[in-house]
Design a protein around this motif. Sequence first.
Motif, PDB file in Angstrom:
ATOM      1  N   LEU A  53       0.865  -1.180   0.000  1.00 56.76           N
ATOM      2  CA  LEU A  53       0.000   0.000   0.000  1.00 56.76           C
ATOM      3  C   LEU A  53       0.899   1.226   0.000  1.00 56.76           C
ATOM      4  N   LEU A  54       1.013   1.849  -1.181  1.00 57.12           N
ATOM      5  CA  LEU A  54       1.905   2.992  -1.375  1.00 57.12           C
ATOM      6  C   LEU A  54       1.129   4.286  -1.174  1.00 57.12           C
ATOM      7  N   GLN A  55       1.665   5.169  -0.340  1.00 57.57           N
ATOM      8  CA  GLN A  55       1.070   6.487  -0.129  1.00 57.57           C
ATOM      9  C   GLN A  55       1.936   7.517  -0.840  1.00 57.57           C
ATOM     10  N   CYS A  56       1.316   8.259  -1.772  1.00 54.86           N
ATOM     11  CA  CYS A  56       2.054   9.234  -2.575  1.00 54.86           C
ATOM     12  C   CYS A  56       1.065  10.270  -3.101  1.00 54.86           C
ATOM     13  N   PRO A  57       1.530  11.387  -3.669  1.00 51.48           N
ATOM     14  CA  PRO A  57       0.598  12.356  -4.264  1.00 51.48           C
ATOM     15  C   PRO A  57      -0.241  11.706  -5.355  1.00 51.48           C
ATOM     16  N   LYS A  98      -7.286   8.982  -2.149  1.00 51.89           N
ATOM     17  CA  LYS A  98      -6.692   9.413  -3.409  1.00 51.89           C
ATOM     18  C   LYS A  98      -5.168   9.400  -3.394  1.00 51.89           C
ATOM     19  N   SER A  99      -4.563   9.251  -2.231  1.00 50.70           N
ATOM     20  CA  SER A  99      -3.102   9.185  -2.165  1.00 50.70           C
ATOM     21  C   SER A  99      -2.594   7.754  -2.042  1.00 50.70           C
ATOM     22  N   HIS A 100      -3.487   6.759  -2.158  1.00 50.94           N
ATOM     23  CA  HIS A 100      -3.099   5.359  -1.987  1.00 50.94           C
ATOM     24  C   HIS A 100      -3.070   4.631  -3.327  1.00 50.94           C
ATOM     25  N   LEU A 101      -2.000   3.880  -3.536  1.00 53.05           N
ATOM     26  CA  LEU A 101      -1.891   2.989  -4.682  1.00 53.05           C
ATOM     27  C   LEU A 101      -1.803   1.563  -4.141  1.00 53.05           C
ATOM     28  N   ASN A 137      11.793   9.388  -2.796  1.00 56.19           N
ATOM     29  CA  ASN A 137      10.778  10.445  -2.692  1.00 56.19           C
ATOM     30  C   ASN A 137      10.376  10.630  -1.231  1.00 56.19           C
ATOM     31  N   PRO A 138      10.802  11.707  -0.592  1.00 57.64           N
ATOM     32  CA  PRO A 138      10.530  11.912   0.844  1.00 57.64           C
ATOM     33  C   PRO A 138       9.048  11.970   1.203  1.00 57.64           C
ATOM     34  N   ARG A 139       8.174  12.261   0.224  1.00 58.11           N
ATOM     35  CA  ARG A 139       6.740  12.358   0.532  1.00 58.11           C
ATOM     36  C   ARG A 139       6.040  11.004   0.444  1.00 58.11           C
ATOM     37  N   TYR A 140       6.763   9.968   0.091  1.00 59.88           N
ATOM     38  CA  TYR A 140       6.173   8.639  -0.051  1.00 59.88           C
ATOM     39  C   TYR A 140       6.316   7.840   1.244  1.00 59.88           C
ATOM     40  N   ALA A 141       5.393   6.905   1.457  1.00 62.95           N
ATOM     41  CA  ALA A 141       5.485   5.917   2.538  1.00 62.95           C
ATOM     42  C   ALA A 141       4.778   4.655   2.059  1.00 62.95           C
ATOM     43  N   ALA A 195       4.414   3.460   8.992  1.00 66.14           N
ATOM     44  CA  ALA A 195       5.491   3.714   8.042  1.00 66.14           C
ATOM     45  C   ALA A 195       6.056   5.133   8.065  1.00 66.14           C
ATOM     46  N   PRO A 196       5.230   6.201   8.171  1.00 68.06           N
ATOM     47  CA  PRO A 196       5.797   7.549   8.075  1.00 68.06           C
ATOM     48  C   PRO A 196       6.876   7.853   9.111  1.00 68.06           C
ATOM     49  N   THR A 197       6.843   7.200  10.259  1.00 66.05           N
ATOM     50  CA  THR A 197       7.850   7.456  11.295  1.00 66.05           C
ATOM     51  C   THR A 197       8.988   6.443  11.271  1.00 66.05           C
ATOM     52  N   ALA A 198       8.912   5.459  10.371  1.00 68.28           N
ATOM     53  CA  ALA A 198       9.996   4.481  10.241  1.00 68.28           C
ATOM     54  C   ALA A 198      11.171   5.119   9.514  1.00 68.28           C
ATOM     55  N   PRO A 199      12.404   4.687   9.805  1.00 68.11           N
ATOM     56  CA  PRO A 199      13.583   5.306   9.168  1.00 68.11           C
ATOM     57  C   PRO A 199      13.540   5.255   7.643  1.00 68.11           C
ATOM     58  N   THR A 200      13.034   4.170   7.078  1.00 66.02           N
ATOM     59  CA  THR A 200      12.977   4.045   5.618  1.00 66.02           C
ATOM     60  C   THR A 200      11.621   4.436   5.041  1.00 66.02           C
TER      61      THR A 200
END
Length: 386
Positions: free
Chosen positions: A82-86, A116-119, A150-154, A180-185
Amino acid sequence: MAGPSKPAPNAIALISHTGSVLTLLRRAGRTDRIWHDYQHTTHQLRFAVLSALLSGEPILARRMTTGAMPPLLDADRLRLYLLQCPPADRDKIVRTYQDPSGYHGSGLMVQCPVFKSHLICLLTDDEEPDSPGGKLRGHAETLHRLVRDNPRYAMGVSGGHPLHAAAEAYSQAAHALAAAPTAPTRVASYHGRTPLEGALPHQAAQQWARTLLRPLDTATKTSTDITRLTMNMPRSAVAKLLGLSRNTVTAHLKRTEASLGLNLTDIRCRAALHLALALSSSHPAPEPDYDQPPSTLDDLLRTERAAAWATATLRPLQDRHRRTLQAWIDANTDAQQAARALGISRNTIRTHLRTAESVLGLDLLTAGTGIHDIVHALRITNTRNL
């Protein structure tokens, strides 16, 4: 062209050239329309295959694919990313990695119809390494690289599941994405947290679930399938996923409520039904033991293994976040009511819930798939503290 006299030779040449350009433009316009129609058709087909898999119908998904069939449907197990991106980026990703058949190699990438930000990416299980530090393959490697660059992705990654358990894979990926957003990667994988149904006495739990769900034996399959889906995603998501109106989804849930005698707008009733459905899916129901009275849910949750599960589930929480979760559940997940009960702002409630999501690795606010675990864990610990 119109004029009082014959045009000059250079004007005739220009007119001829203009006609050629217009012909090319018309052809290009037709090509663009054909391309857009093709993209729309392939998107609809991918969406239909995803819907069938989330409904636990891999055979139906195969029947939908005439001609070229994605290799995913021949795989034994899948893993959901589950990819979060613009939103604009996810559409570009789908087009970039689409193959001539309209799929994505051995996998499937589908824009989430609700968030809308989920793939949503379904890949064969063998693309993710079996152990930490192992080599990624195929689109799994691509998705990890996209997040890294891409820093805006999780991204949240589920465990491996058989094709008919895609809904469970989605739920796991949603939980992982919450952390995921708070994980190092900015990538989190769902690690094998023991589900509550695995901590309950098997035969007693199965009989309780069978008793609760027996009225569904006479319900329509559509109503039952829709009810199962709403245990893992919001009603609006189920409506868009199945191409139904929200009123139609609500009508099916009303039929389920009437059959079961439950109020599915109550979070505790939904949590109980979610547990019963999970139990019924995990193992065949054993033969009833008529010498023993049927167990209640409270009986099942009083066991030592259930208490250990609840303690492990809630251990990462700070006291203030646990109080917020308790007030939020008591208010039937109404943040405004919970804020009034605690004497703090609604924004503070949501901040606490987001923090709890991250430390627990459970999705509470996006799809809400982790709420049921919190309901049961708090119920168990509160009962033991009385």
